[in-house]
Design an enzyme around this catalytic site. Structure first.
Site, PDB file in Angstrom:
ATOM      1  N   HIS A   1      51.538 -31.415  64.702  1.00 20.56           N
ATOM      2  CA  HIS A   1      50.650 -31.392  65.876  1.00 20.56           C
ATOM      3  C   HIS A   1      51.097 -30.347  66.894  1.00 20.56           C
ATOM      4  CE1 HIS A   1      47.651 -33.420  68.515  1.00 20.56           C
ATOM      5  NE2 HIS A   1      48.445 -32.968  69.482  1.00 20.56           N
TER       6      HIS A   1
ATOM      7  N   HIS B   1      49.262 -27.200  69.702  1.00 20.89           N
ATOM      8  CA  HIS B   1      48.055 -26.528  70.238  1.00 20.89           C
ATOM      9  C   HIS B   1      48.444 -25.086  70.541  1.00 20.89           C
ATOM     10  CE1 HIS B   1      45.928 -30.389  71.351  1.00 20.89           C
ATOM     11  NE2 HIS B   1      47.173 -30.816  71.344  1.00 20.89           N
TER      12      HIS B   1
ATOM     13  N   GLU C   1      38.704 -29.090  66.765  1.00 19.86           N
ATOM     14  CA  GLU C   1      38.588 -30.233  67.684  1.00 19.86           C
ATOM     15  C   GLU C   1      37.163 -30.406  68.211  1.00 19.86           C
ATOM     16  OE1 GLU C   1      41.823 -31.849  70.477  1.00 19.86           O
ATOM     17  OE2 GLU C   1      40.777 -30.304  71.612  1.00 19.86           O
TER      18      GLU C   1
ATOM     19  N   HIS D   1      38.986 -35.301  69.912  1.00 20.30           N
ATOM     20  CA  HIS D   1      39.944 -35.105  71.006  1.00 20.30           C
ATOM     21  C   HIS D   1      40.619 -36.402  71.422  1.00 20.30           C
ATOM     22  CE1 HIS D   1      41.163 -34.756  75.301  1.00 20.30           C
ATOM     23  NE2 HIS D   1      41.866 -33.798  74.742  1.00 20.30           N
TER      24      HIS D   1
ATOM     25  N   HIS E   1      43.985 -37.727  69.316  1.00 20.46           N
ATOM     26  CA  HIS E   1      44.890 -38.281  70.319  1.00 20.46           C
ATOM     27  C   HIS E   1      44.495 -39.742  70.523  1.00 20.46           C
ATOM     28  CE1 HIS E   1      44.856 -33.899  71.578  1.00 20.46           C
ATOM     29  NE2 HIS E   1      46.135 -34.138  71.383  1.00 20.46           N
TER      30      HIS E   1
ATOM     31  N   GLU F   1      47.487 -42.336  74.713  1.00 21.95           N
ATOM     32  CA  GLU F   1      48.554 -41.449  75.158  1.00 21.95           C
ATOM     33  C   GLU F   1      49.151 -41.893  76.492  1.00 21.95           C
ATOM     34  OE1 GLU F   1      47.308 -37.363  75.243  1.00 21.95           O
ATOM     35  OE2 GLU F   1      49.281 -36.640  75.844  1.00 21.95           O
TER      36      GLU F   1
HETATM   37  C1  BEZ Z   1      34.534 -34.496  78.239  1.00 23.05           C
HETATM   38  O1  BEZ Z   1      34.246 -33.362  77.841  1.00 23.05           O
HETATM   39  O2  BEZ Z   1      33.702 -35.384  78.264  1.00 23.05           O
HETATM   40  C2  BEZ Z   1      35.923 -34.779  78.701  1.00 23.05           C
HETATM   41  C3  BEZ Z   1      36.878 -33.774  78.618  1.00 23.05           C
HETATM   42  C4  BEZ Z   1      38.178 -34.032  79.027  1.00 23.05           C
HETATM   43  C5  BEZ Z   1      38.506 -35.269  79.543  1.00 23.05           C
HETATM   44  C6  BEZ Z   1      37.551 -36.266  79.615  1.00 23.05           C
HETATM   45  C7  BEZ Z   1      36.264 -36.025  79.200  1.00 23.05           C
HETATM   46 FE   FE2 Z   2      47.948 -32.797  71.567  1.00 22.17          FE
END
Ligand code: BEZ
Ligand code: FE2
Length: 409
Positions: free
Chosen positions: A64, A66, A144, A180, A207, A210
């Site tokens: 893992h 990024h 992702e 994500h 994830h 976390e």
């Molecule tokens: C969203 O794109 O909905 C999002 C991105 C990051 C944190 C929480 C929500």
């Molecule tokens: Fe990560």
């Protein structure tokens, strides 16, 4: 490729340090055994003795990372998960722009010099593919999917499918899927992505649990995430609960990253659906999360890797640095047992999690090796994992597909 033979003081085979062993290989491992037997079986082959204090491991695997955030050092806020996430939203574009071809190559080389022969790269834009195309390391490329706004699902999903196609064109890169997080991806999009994973036989990672903020938001739409979601996304309640999220993954064994906030019931669920965990101890510490309950994970025999996460939440991508931190963080686990488990978590376990053909020094596996050294002859073999982790800042030499790809000068 010509056959090569390496003899080490110890070769690490499936958790055991085998003394005075040798390995025969070309791009793959042909045979491994006692050095005298190998010499008798291959009388015309030169045997390179790696010298006193040498330990040969299978190539390390970092499941893992990024890479697109590799330019971060002092931009993102550390110490609190929600504070960090807010700083990511603000500085995302600047960090990604700063993560140039050279920066990403430097990040991959830093992994390589610590023995990482294969890694799982989480990617939200696929812009780092150009850099990944140049590495000898094996890559599982986790495209992702992110976005909780129902109005954006179709456009985000189309872009996600395009990136999967784009990452399918390289022999050393295996395309895969990353969801994500439970709080940031709409369940409808998750269902579509998991259906695609089934159809195309793609690995899945996400994830999960976390931070305390995530646990409270999923558990009842309260806590630190509430003002965050109201401010940035104009919503005041969570799209799904932790249980609803996990139920989507019932038929898809998934590599869940972090899992610092999981309880007994979650652990049982992870176990019964054959999920695995990526343990990122330095990232967890730097973002203000509790340590992952590693003792419980070991007790329940859930497969886990130890991984660096990205430079967005770490100060190096050196996998040996990660293991040293893990040794200090998990003080509730007996020291040499922990060291053994950590070595397993970046070799056999991590390799199996990513579905690769390294991870163990045995016939038929890819010839990826890491040479570590101890300067004093070890007085006993029970502490070899511990000493290897403590006394090797980097690898001495690294092989991928039977070729030397790194040599410490
Ligand atoms: C969203 O794109 O909905 C999002 C991105 C990051 C944190 C929480 C929500
Ligand atoms: Fe990560």
């Amino acid at each position: 490729m010509n056959k090569k033979i390496l003899k080490a003081d110890y070769i690490y085979i499936n958790g055991v340090y085998c003394q005075d062993y040798a390995v025969v290989f070309d791009t793959q491992i042909i045979e491994v055994g006692d050095v005298e037997i190998i010499k008798a079986n291959y009388p015309d082959c030169f045997v390179e003795d790696l010298g006193a204090g040498s330990l040969l491991f299978p190539g390390f695997v970092n499941t893992h990372v990024h890479l697109e955030f590799s330019s971060n050092q002092t931009t993102l806020q550390y110490g609190s998960f929600v504070g960090w996430l807010e700083s990511v939203l603000i500085a995302r574009e600047e960090i990604i722009q700063g993560s140039t071809l050279e920066v990403i190559k430097g990040a991959m080389n830093a992994m390589l010099s610590s023995g990482v022969c294969a890694f799982g790269a989480i990617s939200s834009y696929a812009r780092e593919l150009e850099a990944l195309a140049t590495t000898k390391q094996k890559v599982v490329f986790f495209n992702e999917l992110i976005g909780s706004n129902p109005q954006s699902i179709d456009a985000l999903y189309a872009d996600f499918v395009r990136r999967i196609e784009e990452s399918s064109c390289y022999p050393h890169i295996t395309p895969a899927i990353a969801i994500h997080a439970p709080y940031s991806v709409h369940p409808v999009a998750i269902v579509k992505a998991l259906r695609l994973a089934k159809e195309k036989n793609l690995l899945v990672s996400s994830h999960f649990m976390e931070s305390r903020a995530e646990k409270e938001w999923l558990g009842g739409s309260y806590g630190e995430f509430k003002p965050f979601f109201e401010k940035y996304l104009g919503v005041s309640s969570s799209l799904c609960s932790k249980e609803e999220f996990l139920s989507l993954f019932r038929a898809t064994p998934t590599h869940f990253t972090h899992a610092t906030q999981i309880d007994e019931e979650d652990i049982n669920t992870l176990k019964s659906y054959h999920h695995t965990i990526a343990h990122c101890p330095r990232s967890n510490r730097l973002l203000g999360s509790a340590p992952m309950p590693l003792a419980k994970i070991i007790e329940k025999e859930i497969a886990f890797s130890t991984a660096t996460d990205g430079l967005s939440s770490n100060y190096s991508l050196n996998i040996l640095d990660e293991l040293r931190s893990a040794l200090m963080i998990h003080s509730d686990i007996q020291l040499s047992t922990l060291a053994d488990k950590l070595i397993e978590s970046i070799t056999k376990s991590a390799n199996a999690i990513l579905g690769l053909n390294g991870g163990v020094i045995e016939k038929g596996r890819d010839a990826h090796f890491v040479l570590l050294r101890l300067s004093n002859l070890p007085s006993q073999s029970a502490l070899l994992s511990l000493w290897s982790i403590l006394h090797n800042e980097r690898a001495s030499r690294v092989y991928v597909d039977g070729e030397v790809v790194f040599n410490k000068v």
